[in-house]
Motif scaffolding. Structure first.
Motif, PDB file in Angstrom:
ATOM      1  N   TYR A  17      14.574   5.698 -34.867  1.00 12.37           N
ATOM      2  CA  TYR A  17      14.691   5.151 -36.901  1.00 12.37           C
ATOM      3  C   TYR A  17      13.868   4.520 -37.107  1.00 12.37           C
ATOM      4  O   TYR A  17      13.073   3.386 -36.838  1.00 12.37           O
ATOM      5  N   CYS A  18      12.932   5.016 -38.654  1.00 14.15           N
ATOM      6  CA  CYS A  18      11.718   4.520 -39.212  1.00 14.15           C
ATOM      7  C   CYS A  18      12.091   2.812 -39.346  1.00 14.15           C
ATOM      8  O   CYS A  18      13.297   2.517 -40.552  1.00 14.15           O
ATOM      9  N   PRO A  19      11.420   2.401 -38.767  1.00 11.20           N
ATOM     10  CA  PRO A  19      11.360  -0.255 -39.171  1.00 11.20           C
ATOM     11  C   PRO A  19      11.698  -0.072 -40.671  1.00 11.20           C
ATOM     12  O   PRO A  19      11.490  -0.848 -41.129  1.00 11.20           O
ATOM     13  N   HIS A  20      11.062   1.401 -41.046  1.00 11.29           N
ATOM     14  CA  HIS A  20      10.066   0.531 -42.556  1.00 11.29           C
ATOM     15  C   HIS A  20      11.076   1.203 -43.177  1.00 11.29           C
ATOM     16  O   HIS A  20      10.928   0.670 -44.312  1.00 11.29           O
ATOM     17  N   CYS A  21      11.709   2.775 -43.215  1.00 11.35           N
ATOM     18  CA  CYS A  21      12.459   2.639 -44.255  1.00 11.35           C
ATOM     19  C   CYS A  21      13.654   3.025 -44.331  1.00 11.35           C
ATOM     20  O   CYS A  21      14.503   4.167 -44.103  1.00 11.35           O
ATOM     21  N   ALA A  22      13.511   3.389 -42.769  1.00  8.18           N
ATOM     22  CA  ALA A  22      15.467   3.958 -42.117  1.00  8.18           C
ATOM     23  C   ALA A  22      15.167   5.313 -41.948  1.00  8.18           C
ATOM     24  O   ALA A  22      16.350   5.067 -41.457  1.00  8.18           O
ATOM     25  N   THR A  37       8.111   9.620 -35.497  1.00  6.10           N
ATOM     26  CA  THR A  37       7.074   9.746 -37.282  1.00  6.10           C
ATOM     27  C   THR A  37       7.589  10.144 -37.812  1.00  6.10           C
ATOM     28  O   THR A  37       9.826  10.535 -37.520  1.00  6.10           O
ATOM     29  N   CYS A  38       7.935   9.337 -38.873  1.00  9.66           N
ATOM     30  CA  CYS A  38       8.795   9.285 -40.193  1.00  9.66           C
ATOM     31  C   CYS A  38       7.896  10.068 -40.831  1.00  9.66           C
ATOM     32  O   CYS A  38       7.585  10.222 -41.421  1.00  9.66           O
ATOM     33  N   PRO A  39       9.627  11.210 -41.227  1.00  9.11           N
ATOM     34  CA  PRO A  39       8.740  12.517 -41.933  1.00  9.11           C
ATOM     35  C   PRO A  39       8.917  12.302 -43.323  1.00  9.11           C
ATOM     36  O   PRO A  39       8.344  12.675 -44.658  1.00  9.11           O
ATOM     37  N   GLU A  40       9.662  10.829 -43.831  1.00  8.35           N
ATOM     38  CA  GLU A  40       9.519   9.994 -44.843  1.00  8.35           C
ATOM     39  C   GLU A  40       7.910   9.674 -45.643  1.00  8.35           C
ATOM     40  O   GLU A  40       8.108   9.682 -46.386  1.00  8.35           O
ATOM     41  N   CYS A  41       8.460   8.150 -44.969  1.00 14.52           N
ATOM     42  CA  CYS A  41       6.868   7.614 -44.801  1.00 14.52           C
ATOM     43  C   CYS A  41       5.559   7.348 -44.278  1.00 14.52           C
ATOM     44  O   CYS A  41       4.689   6.715 -44.290  1.00 14.52           O
ATOM     45  N   GLY A  42       6.174   8.229 -43.544  1.00 12.53           N
ATOM     46  CA  GLY A  42       4.710   8.934 -42.569  1.00 12.53           C
ATOM     47  C   GLY A  42       4.111   7.386 -41.110  1.00 12.53           C
ATOM     48  O   GLY A  42       3.149   7.647 -40.502  1.00 12.53           O
ATOM     49  N   TYR A  43       5.362   6.632 -41.417  1.00 16.84           N
ATOM     50  CA  TYR A  43       5.222   5.597 -40.112  1.00 16.84           C
ATOM     51  C   TYR A  43       4.785   6.633 -38.819  1.00 16.84           C
ATOM     52  O   TYR A  43       5.871   7.144 -38.380  1.00 16.84           O
ATOM     53  N   ILE A  44       3.728   5.914 -37.944  1.00 16.17           N
ATOM     54  CA  ILE A  44       3.904   6.302 -36.497  1.00 16.17           C
ATOM     55  C   ILE A  44       4.516   5.469 -35.583  1.00 16.17           C
ATOM     56  O   ILE A  44       3.719   4.021 -35.227  1.00 16.17           O
TER      57      ILE A  44
HETATM   58 ZN   LIG Z   1      10.016   5.473 -42.703  1.00 14.67          ZN
END
Ligand SMILES: [Zn+2]
Length: 176
Positions: A17-22, A37-44
């Protein structure tokens, strides 16, 4: 080159899970490597190495060692060392770890080497920075994750836990 015991995986599935937006992470190619990678916020998620830092302190011909209270290599001896946190100067970390584990004040002199441990997974450091340091003072007693601490004659050392420390000991005793 030492053979890799575990092939580096730049996209470990356990990072779910993304640590920024879950949002659930997906694996996609980022430049040359697959990464989580996060498809929602772009976190890598980059699989940054775990970095350890330690001090090699010889005083009156004797090497400062601590006995490890925790895994890996519990019960064996090593130089005072700890993990580097983001934003920390490794020299500051090294001095602090020495104080926490031995109650001794040391001063960094120079860099001995930067070691790569390809087999390190989980709690171990894959990169280890080893400094030569000088004893300033203090009264020796073990603390933090050290079961014991002491100075040992270089020709009469206990079992040493890590290849990096063994390498440094061998080099130092060969040069002098
Ligand atoms: Zn995210």
């Amino acid at each position: 080159m030492p053979e890799l015991s575990v092939a580096p995986n730049p996209a470990p599935e356990e990072f779910a899970y993304c640590p920024h937006c879950a949002a659930p992470l997906i694996t996609r190619l980022v430049y040359d490597k697959p990464r989580r990678t996060c498809p929602e916020c772009g976190y890598i998620y980059f699989t940054d190495p775990k970095v350890g830092v330690g001090v090699f302190v010889v005083n009156k011909g004797k090497l400062l060692l601590i006995q490890r209270r925790v895994e890996p290599q519990k019960g064996k001896w090593s130089v005072p060392a700890g993990f580097l946190d983001r934003g920390e100067d490794p020299k500051v970390t090294a001095v602090r770890e020495a104080l926490e584990e031995t109650n001794l004040h040391v001063e960094i002199e120079d860099l001995i080497d930067v070691y790569f441990n390809p087999g390190a997974t989980g709690p171990g450091a894959s990169i280890f920075i080893l400094y030569r340091a000088r004893l300033l003072g203090g009264e020796l007693h073990p603390g933090d994750d050290a079961a014991d601490a002491g100075f040992f004659a270089l020709d009469d050392l206990p079992e040493i836990a890590f290849a990096s420390a063994r390498d440094a000991i061998q080099r130092l005793t060969t040069i002098n």
